[in-house]
Design an enzyme around this catalytic site. Structure first.
Site, PDB file in Angstrom:
ATOM      1  N   ASP A  97       0.800  -1.230   0.000  1.00 25.79           N
ATOM      2  CA  ASP A  97       0.000   0.000   0.000  1.00 25.79           C
ATOM      3  C   ASP A  97       0.831   1.278   0.000  1.00 25.79           C
ATOM      4  OD1 ASP A  97       1.057  -0.047   2.535  1.00 25.79           O
ATOM      5  OD2 ASP A  97      -0.803  -0.688   3.496  1.00 25.79           O
ATOM      6  N   GLU A 119      -0.605  -8.916  -1.023  1.00 26.40           N
ATOM      7  CA  GLU A 119      -1.143  -8.329   0.217  1.00 26.40           C
ATOM      8  C   GLU A 119      -2.389  -7.491  -0.092  1.00 26.40           C
ATOM      9  OE1 GLU A 119       1.634  -6.920   3.614  1.00 26.40           O
ATOM     10  OE2 GLU A 119       0.629  -5.099   2.960  1.00 26.40           O
ATOM     11  N   GLU A 133      -1.964   5.180   3.040  1.00 28.30           N
ATOM     12  CA  GLU A 133      -1.969   3.769   2.623  1.00 28.30           C
ATOM     13  C   GLU A 133      -3.361   3.190   2.391  1.00 28.30           C
ATOM     14  OE1 GLU A 133      -0.234   5.029   5.161  1.00 28.30           O
ATOM     15  OE2 GLU A 133       1.876   4.659   4.709  1.00 28.30           O
ATOM     16  N   HIS A 214       6.897   5.329  12.442  1.00 29.39           N
ATOM     17  CA  HIS A 214       7.154   6.150  11.257  1.00 29.39           C
ATOM     18  C   HIS A 214       5.901   6.706  10.591  1.00 29.39           C
ATOM     19  CE1 HIS A 214       5.752   3.418   8.062  1.00 29.39           C
ATOM     20  NE2 HIS A 214       6.150   2.453   8.848  1.00 29.39           N
ATOM     21  N   ARG A 216       2.839   8.471   8.908  1.00 28.65           N
ATOM     22  CA  ARG A 216       2.541   9.889   8.673  1.00 28.65           C
ATOM     23  C   ARG A 216       1.437  10.420   9.578  1.00 28.65           C
ATOM     24  NH1 ARG A 216       4.318  12.078   3.237  1.00 28.65           N
ATOM     25  NH2 ARG A 216       5.855  10.512   2.747  1.00 28.65           N
ATOM     26  N   HIS A 247      13.693   5.403  11.884  1.00 26.38           N
ATOM     27  CA  HIS A 247      13.400   5.542  10.457  1.00 26.38           C
ATOM     28  C   HIS A 247      14.138   6.766   9.902  1.00 26.38           C
ATOM     29  CE1 HIS A 247      10.930   5.997   6.827  1.00 26.38           C
ATOM     30  NE2 HIS A 247      10.405   4.805   7.065  1.00 26.38           N
TER      31      HIS A 247
HETATM   32  C1  UD1 Z   1       6.957   5.038   3.126  1.00 26.92           C
HETATM   33  C2  UD1 Z   1       5.528   4.668   2.717  1.00 26.92           C
HETATM   34  C3  UD1 Z   1       4.807   3.967   3.873  1.00 26.92           C
HETATM   35  C4  UD1 Z   1       5.627   2.814   4.402  1.00 26.92           C
HETATM   36  C5  UD1 Z   1       7.016   3.301   4.761  1.00 26.92           C
HETATM   37  C6  UD1 Z   1       7.867   2.132   5.190  1.00 26.92           C
HETATM   38  C7  UD1 Z   1       4.323   6.114   1.179  1.00 26.92           C
HETATM   39  C8  UD1 Z   1       3.632   7.402   0.984  1.00 26.92           C
HETATM   40  N1  UD1 Z   1       4.796   5.879   2.395  1.00 26.92           N
HETATM   41  O1  UD1 Z   1       6.867   6.044   4.153  1.00 26.92           O
HETATM   42  O2  UD1 Z   1       3.555   3.479   3.402  1.00 26.92           O
HETATM   43  O3  UD1 Z   1       4.977   2.300   5.540  1.00 26.92           O
HETATM   44  O4  UD1 Z   1       7.619   3.906   3.612  1.00 26.92           O
HETATM   45  O5  UD1 Z   1       9.051   2.534   5.785  1.00 26.92           O
HETATM   46  O6  UD1 Z   1       4.447   5.336   0.260  1.00 26.92           O
HETATM   47  N2  UD1 Z   1      14.358   8.632   3.573  1.00 26.92           N
HETATM   48  C9  UD1 Z   1      15.733   8.537   3.396  1.00 26.92           C
HETATM   49  N3  UD1 Z   1      16.248   7.324   3.042  1.00 26.92           N
HETATM   50  C10 UD1 Z   1      15.497   6.218   2.878  1.00 26.92           C
HETATM   51  C11 UD1 Z   1      14.103   6.323   3.090  1.00 26.92           C
HETATM   52  C12 UD1 Z   1      13.547   7.538   3.417  1.00 26.92           C
HETATM   53  O7  UD1 Z   1      16.462   9.502   3.547  1.00 26.92           O
HETATM   54  O8  UD1 Z   1      16.035   5.162   2.563  1.00 26.92           O
HETATM   55  C13 UD1 Z   1      13.783   9.943   3.925  1.00 26.92           C
HETATM   56  C14 UD1 Z   1      13.769  10.935   2.743  1.00 26.92           C
HETATM   57  O9  UD1 Z   1      13.960  12.228   3.222  1.00 26.92           O
HETATM   58  C15 UD1 Z   1      12.349  10.782   2.205  1.00 26.92           C
HETATM   59  C16 UD1 Z   1      11.583  10.577   3.498  1.00 26.92           C
HETATM   60  O10 UD1 Z   1      12.429   9.765   4.315  1.00 26.92           O
HETATM   61  O11 UD1 Z   1      11.903  11.900   1.496  1.00 26.92           O
HETATM   62  C17 UD1 Z   1      10.220   9.974   3.380  1.00 26.92           C
HETATM   63  O12 UD1 Z   1      10.204   8.809   2.584  1.00 26.92           O
HETATM   64  P1  UD1 Z   1       8.795   8.361   1.922  1.00 26.92           P
HETATM   65  O13 UD1 Z   1       9.008   7.145   1.110  1.00 26.92           O
HETATM   66  O14 UD1 Z   1       8.160   9.533   1.302  1.00 26.92           O
HETATM   67  O15 UD1 Z   1       7.862   8.046   3.152  1.00 26.92           O
HETATM   68  P2  UD1 Z   1       8.040   7.107   4.397  1.00 26.92           P
HETATM   69  O16 UD1 Z   1       7.618   7.914   5.574  1.00 26.92           O
HETATM   70  O17 UD1 Z   1       9.357   6.478   4.379  1.00 26.92           O
HETATM   71  N1  UDP Z   2      12.663  -3.553   9.396  1.00 31.66           N
HETATM   72  C1  UDP Z   2      14.030  -3.604   9.095  1.00 31.66           C
HETATM   73  N2  UDP Z   2      14.874  -2.789   9.796  1.00 31.66           N
HETATM   74  C2  UDP Z   2      14.446  -1.931  10.761  1.00 31.66           C
HETATM   75  C3  UDP Z   2      13.061  -1.869  11.044  1.00 31.66           C
HETATM   76  C4  UDP Z   2      12.200  -2.689  10.339  1.00 31.66           C
HETATM   77  O1  UDP Z   2      14.450  -4.369   8.236  1.00 31.66           O
HETATM   78  O2  UDP Z   2      15.280  -1.228  11.366  1.00 31.66           O
HETATM   79  C5  UDP Z   2      11.733  -4.410   8.624  1.00 31.66           C
HETATM   80  C6  UDP Z   2      10.741  -5.207   9.444  1.00 31.66           C
HETATM   81  O3  UDP Z   2      11.280  -6.465   9.790  1.00 31.66           O
HETATM   82  C7  UDP Z   2       9.544  -5.310   8.517  1.00 31.66           C
HETATM   83  C8  UDP Z   2       9.621  -4.066   7.670  1.00 31.66           C
HETATM   84  O4  UDP Z   2      10.942  -3.541   7.842  1.00 31.66           O
HETATM   85  O5  UDP Z   2       9.664  -6.427   7.644  1.00 31.66           O
HETATM   86  C9  UDP Z   2       8.607  -3.058   8.104  1.00 31.66           C
HETATM   87  O6  UDP Z   2       8.848  -1.851   7.456  1.00 31.66           O
HETATM   88  P1  UDP Z   2       8.247  -0.484   7.950  1.00 31.66           P
HETATM   89  O7  UDP Z   2       7.878  -0.564   9.393  1.00 31.66           O
HETATM   90  O8  UDP Z   2       9.196   0.573   7.536  1.00 31.66           O
HETATM   91  O9  UDP Z   2       6.952  -0.312   7.026  1.00 31.66           O
HETATM   92  P2  UDP Z   2       5.437  -0.845   7.165  1.00 31.66           P
HETATM   93  O10 UDP Z   2       5.461  -2.326   7.322  1.00 31.66           O
HETATM   94  O11 UDP Z   2       4.826  -0.136   8.329  1.00 31.66           O
HETATM   95  O12 UDP Z   2       4.823  -0.406   5.891  1.00 31.66           O
END
Ligand code: UD1
Ligand code: UDP
Length: 389
Positions: A97, A119, A133, A214, A216, A247
């Protein structure tokens, strides 16, 4: 020979897509995979790619610091449009999602390419929880041809939305495939801090509380409250170690660090690579999280989870008593965690191993369904039925 384009880009959708890529590659006569990383995440994606040994055929590299939802959507769409025009796959697979999931499915629809959704059918029926999501997955379902529902209740949710029953396969969740392959009682941690907390757990019985947040919809006050609860717990229970891989989202880090840094038993660390994370989870006593994936993984390791969200789209483990939805109020989080820490009977009741989400064969069932869809197999695969705990 059919070309299957897999589209992924964040940590969780890549972890959950990986077992399917591996399974598809077992049929080289029938399938050619074309793996597209949007790279909505960068470092957190690269960690997963390296654990699962996946080199994307195409990396769209779209991540920007503090990207907006509109930026992610439009950047992925314009690059995917071009990629799908060139690759001309016979099926596009998306997972979960995230915005990568939704835009991936929409781009496939624009090209009239069939879509398979891993999923499928998770719902809270609350537009803004989780945000974005809930809407990402509903929109994905609307353009999906093959719905891989992890559980019977996910299938039920799809049927309520008038999805054609024959297009729904109950496969279990591929996250359990990934987990079972990664958990290793003899795992040796590279990270010195993890070595230390695991050693203290083994030697002195110092329990570990593992934390992630993490979402939003929790940004701002809810996440501040979550961190205040953790601070209070750490002061109240100096003999516990609180491990918190933070995160990389700057908004999250901007809330977590000011409240929790400097506490002697709270370890704010960088996101862990998958194997370290699930193996430290295996040594943990209790989890506090708002993550979707962690809610699925922890119950199959017998670890109680307190979910810091208003609602969950994963009711199965809540019903089984392994997960409790506690919301984001600081006092309530403190009280619920303290009650589990202080009352071994309560703890034990929650700590039983339950596995409503999968048996490690979800990728096999998914690929069997894809073979059935293309007429490569005559028999429709059997649905996943959870074993009684
Ligand atoms: C995203 C997904 C969320 C998922 C989460 C898992 C969307 C809108 N959100 O949220 O559904 O649960 O990932 O973790 O699809 N960033 C880094 N390095 C990384 C990753 C993120 O620097 O490897 C920082 C960047 O500044 C980026 C920000 O995090 O702009 C947000 O990343 P984004 O993918 O927009 O949203 P998440 O909050 O990570
Ligand atoms: N995870 C990871 N490293 C971390 C925290 C989580 O590999 O430091 C893994 C965790 O085992 C799970 C997935 O990341 O499989 C969950 O991702 P996240 O919580 O970012 O996203 P969500 O599942 O809420 O979309």
């Amino acid at each position: 020979m059919k070309t299957i384009a897999t589209i992924f880009g964040t940590r969780p959708d890549t972890i959950k897509m990986a077992p399917v890529i591996v399974e598809l590659q077992k049929y080289p006569e029938e399938f050619r995979t074309f793996n597209i990383a949007t790279a909505q995440h960068r470092q957190m994606l690269d960690q997963v790619l390296s654990v699962f040994n996946i080199t994307p055929d195409l990396d769209l590299n779209i991540m920007l610091p503090q990207q907006s939802l509109a930026q992610i959507t439009s950047n992925i769409m314009s690059k995917l449009d071009e990629a799908l025009s060139e690759a001309k796959p016979d099926l596009v697979l998306v997972q979960g999602d995230t915005t990568t999931t939704f835009v991936g499915s929409l781009a496939a629809f624009y090209h009239k390419i069939p879509v398979g959704h891993l999923e499928a059918g998770l719902r809270t029926n609350d537009k803004f929880n989780p945000f974005p999501e809930e809407i990402n997955r509903r929109l994905t379902s609307a353009v999906t041809d093959l719905h891989f529902a992890p559980t019977a209740s996910a299938k039920k949710a799809l049927l309520k939305e008038h999805i054609v029953p024959a297009s729904i396969f109950i496969t279990g969740n591929t996250v359990i495939d990934a987990l079972l392959a990664a958990v290793d009682p003899d795992y040796s941690f590279n990270d010195i801090l993890l070595q230390r907390v695991v050693e203290e757990k083994k030697r002195d019985g110092k329990n570990i509380v593992l934390i992630t947040t993490h979402r939003r919809e929790n940004w701002g006050e809810p996440m501040t409250d979550i961190c205040s609860a953790i601070k209070k717990l750490s002061v109240h229970y100096p003999k516990l170690n609180f491990v918190f891989p933070v995160h990389l989202n700057p908004v999250v880090r901007g809330i977590v660090f000011p409240i929790l840094q400097g506490l002697s038993n709270v370890f704010l660390i960088e996101p862990l690579e998958y194997k370290s994370f699930v193996n430290v989870m295996n040594y943990s006593h209790l989890l506090l999280t708002d993550s979707g994936g962690v809610q699925e993984e922890a119950p199959s390791l017998g670890k109680p989870v307190l979910v810091m969200r208003k609602v969950t789209e994963r009711p199965e483990a809540v019903k089984a008593g392994a997960v409790k939805l506690v919301g984001m109020n600081s006092e309530i989080i403190f009280k619920e965690a303290a009650s589990l820490i202080d009352h071994p009977k309560k703890y034990k009741a929650m700590a039983s191993v339950v596995n409503p989400y999968g048996d490690g064969k979800a990728a096999q069932r998914t690929v069997a369904a894809i073979r059935y869809f293309f007429g490569m197999a005559k028999k429709r695969p059997k649905d996943f039925i959870p074993r009684r705990a």
